[in-house]
Enzyme design. Sequence first.
Site: not given
Ligand SMILES: *Cc1c(COP(=O)(O)O)cnc(C)c1O
Length: 392
Positions: A92, A114, A374
């Site tokens: 993010k 948000e 992620s």
């Molecule tokens: C917010 C988040 C997501 C989901 O958001 P995407 O926009 O689909 O990437 C996935 N993994 C983590 C670790 C997150 O913090």
Amino acid sequence: MAAVMGEPGPQGRFGDFGGRYVPESLVEACDELDREFRSAWADPEFREEYERILADFAGRPTPVTECARLSEELGVRVLLKREDLAHTGSHKINNVVGQALLTRRMGKHRVIAETGAGQHGVATATAAALFGLECVVYMGEVDVERQALNVFRMRLLGAEVRPVASGSRTLKDAVNEALREWVATVETTHYCLGSVMGPHPFPWMVRELQRVVGTEANEQCRRLLDGGHPDVVVACVGGGSNAAGIFSGFADTDAQLVGVEAAGGAAIGHGVPGVVHGMKSYLLQDEAGQVAEAHSISAGLDYPGVGPEHAHLAATGRARYEPVDDAAVLDAFQLLSRTEGIIPAFESAHAVAWLMREAGRSVPRGSTVLINLSGRGDKDAAQAMDLLGDRL
Ligand SMILES: *Cc1c(COP(=O)(O)O)cnc(C)c1O
């Protein structure tokens, strides 16, 4: 024909999806943002500063890790793109650093955002602190209660958290509230949206700001794979920003692209086309056509819609999207922890869970698979402790 994952068409369309469904009063704001982002993204000085901050502050490039023990366990070669090692613990930060820079470039001094689980709120508050911007985060009342630690983090970082009492008091209501506020404060305020969703230019802009994940991963894989690329690239999909980022690095190869949705939030798997939050995409709806609630072990995948470019990639067959359930996610959460010493976010564990199911089936033995990890799992440890308890 337009390149796969190139620029969207007129009005920000990805095939039948995307667009800009906003009140008259936001058309000019979206136009301004489109103009400003386009000029910034073409400006080498802007790009240089963005890249410098990602390097010196956010810790990029993140590595690609070869997973020897997990590979042996699954019979496929597993590589992880380590977004869990980026500052604030997920991908993010890539998006919010870009949008904070853009806020300053537009001469604005305030950002709103948000948040659902609080991850995007914390990332936005972090970037706002770095740039000295005022920051207000809209968060559903239910989430404020559930995510007390992230609410505290945001406040610690100097942001104001505004609980949203309308609707189901969760993420979708927080987006509505942020859009509503933006109408009134657009002169001074940028809306820092957290994923590849919303009205044009957000889905395109956020994908470009996450493209760094795919660009790095493509180069890193070429080094590891003698100039080649993985057979499969897989990522979890909430709104779809981490998936869009990594897919963009491989869209013009013949790698299979797989997005993994939470079974209880599978907008592409179980949704129907509709309009919400300024875009046309797949949506979870109830029988009355109202936007339905998504439910998942991971709050970050609790979004009832999905970014319009993913709807398009699904419709054209360039990517496929498959659901996994919470039980499989918990198994994956433990397996990655034990075999590789990496505790993943529940969201990221969806991608691992998909591979656990498909290795030796739709993913033949001996394949090379790149998983976008992620985020890190520290935020989920307490919930995992409740769920696993004495099973460990
Ligand atoms: C917010 C988040 C997501 C989901 O958001 P995407 O926009 O689909 O990437 C996935 N993994 C983590 C670790 C997150 O913090």
